[in-house]
Scaffold this motif. Structure first.
Motif, short mmCIF file in Angstrom:
data_model
loop_
_atom_site.label_atom_id
_atom_site.label_comp_id
_atom_site.label_asym_id
_atom_site.label_seq_id
_atom_site.Cartn_x
_atom_site.Cartn_y
_atom_site.Cartn_z
N THR A 123 -29.64 17.21 -30.61
CA THR A 123 -28.17 16.92 -29.95
C THR A 123 -27.59 18.21 -29.39
N PRO A 124 -26.75 18.27 -28.22
CA PRO A 124 -26.15 19.31 -27.77
C PRO A 124 -25.46 20.30 -28.59
N ASP A 125 -24.90 19.77 -29.57
CA ASP A 125 -24.11 20.76 -30.56
C ASP A 125 -25.15 21.83 -31.55
N ARG A 126 -26.34 21.51 -31.34
CA ARG A 126 -27.38 22.30 -32.41
C ARG A 126 -27.18 23.71 -31.58
N ALA B 255 -22.99 14.28 -37.87
CA ALA B 255 -22.77 15.44 -36.93
C ALA B 255 -22.04 16.47 -37.46
N SER B 256 -22.11 17.85 -36.84
CA SER B 256 -21.47 18.94 -37.33
C SER B 256 -19.99 18.56 -36.83
N THR B 257 -19.19 19.57 -37.74
CA THR B 257 -17.83 19.43 -37.53
C THR B 257 -17.26 19.68 -36.16
N VAL C 166 -27.66 24.45 -27.82
CA VAL C 166 -28.61 24.28 -26.56
C VAL C 166 -27.84 23.25 -25.56
N GLY C 167 -26.74 22.96 -25.79
CA GLY C 167 -26.07 22.21 -24.53
C GLY C 167 -25.81 23.21 -23.63
N GLU C 168 -25.19 24.35 -24.11
CA GLU C 168 -24.65 25.47 -23.07
C GLU C 168 -26.17 25.99 -22.30
#
Length: 632
Positions: free
Chosen positions: A231-234, A542-544, A155-157
Motif C-alpha cells: 500500500t502507498p503508506d508503507r 492499515a497504519s495510523t 512508497v506512494g511518494e
C-alpha cells in the motif's frame, strides 16, 4: 534574475513546513516581503562570522549545502543538504548569535530571504515548534555525517509514473511493445479476486527467449502471479528490506480501492536502504536452532539505538522494528513446525496484532498474536488432541521462544495460545458478525468477549505467516458503515471517550502530576480515532497515518484535522522513541511514562501543544457528530 509573483511565492511556501500552518493572509504577507536572490554554483550565502541575522533563507530552486567553517575542500562531506523548500539560518535568527557554519550553493540556486519579524510568530505555533524540534534532532544526527532523509518517504511518494497495465489475454509481443513505448521494465495484469500478475524484462529473457516460447503466447502463461503488492503508506526503507528478503526486483503499489498506482523497482528504493536491519534479518532467517534465533533477536534493541542515533526518522525506525519482529516470529514458527511434523503446515495463518501489526512498534512493544486456520483441517492423527488444542500448543511454544528472544507476549492475554485468539476462519467470521451486533458482549456473562475490544485488536491484525485469506475479520468490518451504522457510532464514541489530557484525575489523586504516559494519554486517542476513521470509509487494517488520510472528508474529519493529528502523531512517536532509546542505553526496561521535569523546555511545550491539539480535534468531531444526528 528570475521574477516571481507574490501569488506564486505564497503557493510555493504553502507546500513546505513551517509555512503549511500559515493562513492565506499570512502567506501573502510573507511572499510580499520575501526577497529573491540568485546564487551561482559555489557562491557563499551565509558565513560563520555573520551576526545580527534577522531573516531566514528558503531554497526556491537548486541546492544549498551547510559545511564546517574550516572545511573548504570541494570533496568535503556537508553537514546538511538543503533541497527545494528547505529552510536554513533560523537558528542564528532565533538565538541572536552568529551562524556558526558556512552555507553555499552547490549548484545555481534561487533563495528567498524572509524577514525574521514574520517568521518568529510561525515558529511559536505547534507546527513551527515541531519543525524546530525536528530540525534540532536532524542536526544532532548530521554532525556525525549526512542523514538519509528518504527513510521517511513512503512508497506512494516515490511513484513517478503510472503502471503499464494489460489484459491477461494480451500477447507477449503486444505486452513487450507497451513496455517499450512507456519506457517500463514490467507490465501489470489484473486478475480475478483483486490480485495481479506481473511480467518483467527478466521474465522476457528467462521465460520467453531462453525457453523458446513464442511471442504470440498470452502474457498470462508467462507472468508471475499473484504478485506481491504494497500500500502507498508503507515506508520505503521497510519495503526495500521485504523485497531483498523475497528476492523481488519490482513491487506494485496498490491503494485501498484495489487500484494500481505504480510499480517501484528495488533500485528506486536503495536510497532508503537500511543495511543494519537487513543484516539482522538475514541472521534471523539463517538461524537453524532456537538458540541461534535467540542470539540474533537479542540484537534488536541495539538496532533501534543505532537507527535512531544515526538520524533515521522515528516513524521509519518503528516500521523497521516491526519488520524485524515479523521476521523473528516467522522463523520461530518455521522452527516449531519443523520440530513437530504432526501439526498441519498448510492452511494455517499467524496474525500479529497491535502496534507491530500497524508497523508502529517501539522497543517497549510486546507481541500480540492470533491464529486462524481452514475449517477443512482435520484433527491430528494421534487422536489425543483436537486440531484446536494442537495449534494452541504450538502457539505456546512459539511464544516461549519469542519471550526468550526478548519479545514478551501481551500481558493482557491477547496471544494465539488462548482459545479467544485461536479460531478457524469461519469461527472468526462468525465472531466478527456477533461483535458488530453485540459490541458490549453478553452482559449476563462476564467472561464473554467485548466486541469493541476484540474488533480493535483483530481489525488491526496482519498475517505475517501463512494464508492471508484466512484472516476473515477485516472482510466483515469493511462494510461496517453501511451494514452496522450503530456499531460504527459506538466505535466513534469509544474513540472520543478517552480524551487526550496532560493530567487525569487518577494522576492527581495518586500525586503523579509530574509524569505523563505518552501512549495512554496521547497516542492511543489518535490511534483509536484513526481506526474509527478508517472503518467509516471501509478501510480495515492499515497504519495510523494511512487511516487518518483515508478518513479525510468522511463528513466528520476535515483535511485540517488529518494534518494536525498526523503531525502530532509523528511528534509523539519521536518523543516516545527518544525516551525509550535513552532507557535502553541506560540498561532500563523501556516504557511510555516520562518525567516532565526531565524533558527540555521545547519538548514540554511541544507535548502540551500536541495534547491540546488532539483534544481540540476530538471536541470538533464530537460536536459535528452531534449536529448531524449521531448520538454519542
Amino acid at each position: 534574475m528570475q521574477i516571481w509573483f507574490v501569488d506564486d511565492t505564497a503557493e510555493f511556501l504553502s507546500r513546505y513546513p513551517p509555512f503549511r500552518a500559515a493562513t492565506p493572509g499570512e502567506l501573502t504577507e510573507l511572499a510580499d516581503h520575501a526577497h529573491s536572490v540568485d546564487y551561482p554554483a559555489g557562491a557563499k550565502i551565509l558565513d560563520v562570522d555573520m551576526r545580527d541575522v534577522d531573516e531566514v533563507w528558503v531554497v526556491r530552486t537548486g541546492r544549498v549545502v551547510v559545511m564546517q567553517p574550516d572545511d573548504a575542500s570541494p570533496t568535503a562531506i556537508p553537514i546538511d543538504v538543503i533541497e527545494t523548500g528547505g529552510v536554513f539560518g533560523f537558528s542564528a535568527m532565533l538565538s541572536g548569535t552568529a551562524f556558526g557554519f558556512v552555507a553555499r550553493a552547490s549548484e545555481p540556486s534561487v533563495v528567498l530571504k524572509v524577514p525574521g519579524a514574520l517568521m518568529r510568530p510561525l515558529f511559536a505555533r505547534p507546527a513551527g515548534l515541531a519543525f524546530l524540534a525536528d530540525a534540532v534532532a536532524s542536526a544532532t544526527a548530521q554532525l556525525g555525517g549526512p542523514t538519509d532523509r528518504t527513510t521517511r518517504k513512503t512508497v506512494g511518494e516515490l511513484i513517478s509514473r503510472p503502471a503499464v497495465v494489460v489484459a491477461a489475454d494480451t500477447s507477449v509481443r503486444d505486452a513487450v511493445r507497451d513496455m517499450t513505448d512507456h519506457g517500463s521494465s514490467c507490465v501489470i495484469v489484473p486478475l480475478r479476486g483483486g490480485t495481479f500478475g506481473i511480467f518483467t524484462d527478466r521474465d522476457l529473457r528467462i521465460r520467453v527467449v531462453a525457453a523458446g516460447i513464442g511471442v504470440d503466447t498470452p502474457i498470462s502463461a508467462v507472468m508471475s502471479a499473484p504478485a506481491e503488492t504494497v500500500t502507498p503508506d508503507r515506508l520505503a526503507a521497510t519495503v526495500l528490506v521485504d523485497m531483498l528478503e523475497q528476492g523481488l526486483r519490482h513491487i506494485p503499489v496498490v491503494n485501498t480501492h484495489g487500484e494500481v498506482l505504480g510499480v517501484l523497482e528495488d533500485a528506486e528504493l536503495h536510497a532508503a536502504s537500511t543495511r543494519r536491519s537487513f543484516v539482522l534479518r538475514r541472521s534471523v532467517a539463517l538461524a537453524s536452532t532456537t538458540v541461534e534465533l535467540i542470539e540474533a533477536a537479542r540484537r534488536i534493541p541495539q538496532l533501534a539505538v543505532d537507527l535512531f542515533r544515526g538520524g533515521t526518522e522515528a516513524l521509519a525506525v518503528s516500521a523497521i522494528l516491526s519488520v524485524v519482529i515479523d521476521s523473528v516470529v516467522r522463523r520461530a514458527l518455521e522452527l516449531e513446525f519443523s520440530a513437530d511434523p504432526e501439526v498441519p503446515r498448510s492452511e494455517v495463518a499467524w496474525l500479529t496484532l497491535g502496534s507491530v501489526a500497524r508497523r508502529e512498534a517501539m522497543p517497549s512493544s510486546d507481541v500480540d498474536s492470533a491464529l486462524t486456520w481452514s475449517d477443512r483441517l482435520p484433527d491430528p492423527a494421534d487422536g489425543d488432541r483436537t486440531r484446536d488444542t494442537a495449534l494452541m500448543d504450538l502457539a505456546s511454544r512459539v511464544h516461549r521462544t519469542l519471550d526468550a528472544c526478548g519479545l514478551p507476549a501481551d500481558s493482557n492475554g491477547a496471544v494465539a495460545s488462548s482459545p479467544r485468539f485461536a479460531r478457524s476462519a469461519e469461527q472468526w467470521r462468525s465472531a466478527a458478525r456477533h461483535w458488530l451486533s453485540n459490541p458490549f458482549g453478553d452482559r449476563s456473562d462476564p467472561s464473554s468477549d467485548s466486541g469493541l475490544i476484540m474488533s480493535s485488536l483483530l481489525v488491526d491484525g496482519r498475517v505475517v505467516w501463512g494464508n492471508r485469506e484466512l484472516h476473515t475479520v477485516p472482510q466483515v468490518y469493511r462494510t461496517m458503515a453501511l451494514d452496522h451504522p450503530d456499531a460504527l457510532r459506538l466505535q466513534l464514541r469509544d474513540a472520543l471517550a478517552a480524551r487526550a489530557r496532560l493530567r487525569s484525575m487518577r494522576d492527581v489523586l495518586a500525586r503523579r502530576g509530574g509524569t505523563f504516559d505518552l501512549k495512554s494519554h496521547a497516542i492511543t486517542p489518535i490511534v483509536n480515532l484513526a481506526r474509527w476513521g478508517g472503518l467509516s470509509v471501509g478501510l480495515a487494517s492499515a497504519s495510523t497515518p494511512a487511516r487518518l488520510a483515508a478518513a479525510s472528508g468522511n463528513g466528520l474529519v476535515t483535511d485540517r484535522d488529518v494534518e494536525i493529528l498526523t503531525e502530532v502523531f509523528d511528534l509523539l512517536q519521536r518523543l516516545r522513541l527518544g525516551h525509550q532509546i535513552e532507557q535502553v542505553e541506560a540498561g532500563e526496561v523501556p516504557g511510555d511514562v516520562v518525567v516532565m521535569a526531565e524533558l527540555s523546555a521545547l519538548e514540554r511545550s511541544l507535548l502540551g501543544d500536541g495534547v491540546r491539539e488532539i483534544a481540540a480535534v476530538q471536541r470538533r468531531v464530537g460536536f459535528l457528530a452531534s449536529n448531524v444526528g449521531v448520538r454519542l
